[in-house]
Design an enzyme around this catalytic site. Structure first.
Site, PDB file in Angstrom:
ATOM      1  CG  ASP A  81     -46.746 -45.264  37.923  1.00  0.00           C
ATOM      2  OD1 ASP A  81     -46.376 -45.774  38.995  1.00  0.00           O
ATOM      3  OD2 ASP A  81     -47.602 -45.777  37.172  1.00  0.00           O
ATOM      4  CG  HIS A  82     -44.259 -48.654  37.106  1.00  0.00           C
ATOM      5  ND1 HIS A  82     -43.826 -49.816  37.702  1.00  0.00           N
ATOM      6  CD2 HIS A  82     -45.572 -48.559  37.396  1.00  0.00           C
ATOM      7  CE1 HIS A  82     -44.842 -50.398  38.327  1.00  0.00           C
ATOM      8  NE2 HIS A  82     -45.917 -49.654  38.168  1.00  0.00           N
TER       9      HIS A  82
HETATM   10  O1  G3H Z   1     -48.450 -49.518  36.273  1.00  0.00           O
HETATM   11  C1  G3H Z   1     -48.324 -49.042  35.149  1.00  0.00           C
HETATM   12  C2  G3H Z   1     -49.089 -47.876  34.733  1.00  0.00           C
HETATM   13  O2  G3H Z   1     -50.449 -48.161  34.691  1.00  0.00           O
HETATM   14  C3  G3H Z   1     -48.543 -47.265  33.470  1.00  0.00           C
HETATM   15  O3  G3H Z   1     -48.838 -47.991  32.344  1.00  0.00           O
HETATM   16  O4  G3H Z   1     -46.798 -47.744  30.910  1.00  0.00           O
HETATM   17  O5  G3H Z   1     -49.025 -48.326  29.913  1.00  0.00           O
HETATM   18  O6  G3H Z   1     -48.602 -46.019  30.816  1.00  0.00           O
HETATM   19  P1  G3H Z   1     -48.257 -47.477  30.891  1.00  0.00           P
HETATM   20  P1  13P Z   2     -53.897 -50.802  37.273  1.00  0.00           P
HETATM   21  O1  13P Z   2     -53.450 -51.272  35.936  1.00  0.00           O
HETATM   22  O2  13P Z   2     -54.485 -51.956  38.052  1.00  0.00           O
HETATM   23  O3  13P Z   2     -54.795 -49.644  37.227  1.00  0.00           O
HETATM   24  O4  13P Z   2     -52.561 -50.368  38.084  1.00  0.00           O
HETATM   25  C1  13P Z   2     -52.035 -49.081  37.968  1.00  0.00           C
HETATM   26  C2  13P Z   2     -50.672 -48.972  38.538  1.00  0.00           C
HETATM   27  O5  13P Z   2     -50.209 -49.781  39.312  1.00  0.00           O
HETATM   28  C3  13P Z   2     -49.875 -47.802  38.136  1.00  0.00           C
HETATM   29  O6  13P Z   2     -48.580 -47.853  38.642  1.00  0.00           O
HETATM   30 ZN    ZN Z   3     -47.852 -49.890  38.838  1.00  0.00          ZN
END
Ligand code: G3H
Ligand code: 13P
Ligand code: ZN
Length: 280
Positions: A81-82
């Site tokens: 993710d990201h």
């Molecule tokens: O969209 C972002 C995700 O919720 C990840 O957040 O970088 O704090 O793990 P984090």
């Molecule tokens: P939330 O912070 O709204 O749960 O979003 C999660 C998200 O987009 C992870 O990529």
């Molecule tokens: Zn996200």
């Protein structure tokens, strides 16, 4: 069983429901997500962020996610993710992730299309799907800053998706990460315009605390992957705080177990809301 996102999102697109992208922040969250998916007979996407990789280490978190996915009775994608550290994203593919997200919102505009195109080509050779975020999404989580929030332009998004060959496109329509902003509204008309222009499935980030009717509306307008992290974190914290009130408990497993159940409950509710129950 391990799958990539394309496999499960193609079916979701044909049958017009969405699949949850649920973030892992601990072993317990991962267990809760998988147990909910199996109980609801739903495919799910297990999401791992760079912060979680820093916390557990790539090998450890991959072993956990892959073992759970391989053993599960329902389709599970293991998704980065990201991804902003692109070398790390590539290493995750080599070590066993089935899907990745390239967050190119911080990259200079002119470099984005050639970079994603080349990356997607290499990822596809390994049967790995690629999600892309081009525009900064609002809100804030530890590693993901929403500074410079920019809404998606449908025409630009269409060209971007076509030229890069990406498999999923993350929209920015007023959605934001983290706890709900007081004035957060989703531009549903813009979402429909993006869906009409972009040929790949759309992803909604920052969907925690978004009201159910807005989620249903977003699905009816083409969103096929919905990301949830904050709602799981809050459920974990509430469960552990409540359990800790019982001072007789001192085995961490007895304390942390409550968070598995709490995550399972939230994820089951989201799966039903997204309509992916019974679709495994
Ligand atoms: O969209 C972002 C995700 O919720 C990840 O957040 O970088 O704090 O793990 P984090
Ligand atoms: P939330 O912070 O709204 O749960 O979003 C999660 C998200 O987009 C992870 O990529
Ligand atoms: Zn996200």
């Amino acid at each position: 069983m391990l799958v990539n996102c394309k496999q499960i999102l193609t079916k979701a697109d044909q049958e017009r429901y969405a699949i949850g992208g649920f973030n892992i922040t601990s072993l317990e969250t991962a267990l809760g997500i998988i147990q909910a998916a199996e109980e609801q007979k739903s495919p799910v996407i297990l999401q791992i962020s760079e912060k979680t990789i820093d916390y557990m280490g790539l090998e450890v978190v991959t072993s956990i996610a892959r073992t759970l996915a391989d053993r599960a009775s329902v389709p599970i994608a293991v998704h980065f993710d990201h991804g902003r550290n692109f070398e790390l994203v590539w290493r995750s593919i080599e070590i066993g992730f089935s899907s990745v997200m390239l967050d190119v919102s911080k990259m200079p505009q002119g470099e984005r299309i050639p970079f994603v195109k080349e990356f997607a080509l290499r990822a596809h050779q390994r049967n790995v799907t690629v999600e892309v975020e081009e525009d900064v999404i609002g809100g804030r989580e530890d590693y993901i800053e929403g500074k410079g929030w920019k809404f998606t332009d449908p025409k630009r998004a269409a060209i971007f998706a076509k030229e890069t060959g990406c498999d999923m496109f993350a929209v920015s329509i007023g959605n934001s990460h983290g706890k709900a902003l007081p004035d957060e509204t989703l531009d549903m008309k813009l979402l429909s315009e993006i869906d009409a222009a972009v040929s790949v499935p759309l992803v909604l980030h920052g969907a925690s605390s978004t009201p159910d009717e807005k989620i249903r509306d977003a699905i009816s307008r083409g969103v096929r992957k919905i990301n949830i992290d904050t709602d799981l974190r809050l459920a974990v914290n509430d469960a552990i705080r409540a359990t800790l009130k019982n001072e007789a408990l001192y085995d961490p497993r007895d304390i942390l177990k409550s968070s598995i159940e709490a995550v399972k409950k939230v994820v089951s509710g989201k799966i039903q809301l997204f309509g992916s129950n019974g679709k495994a």
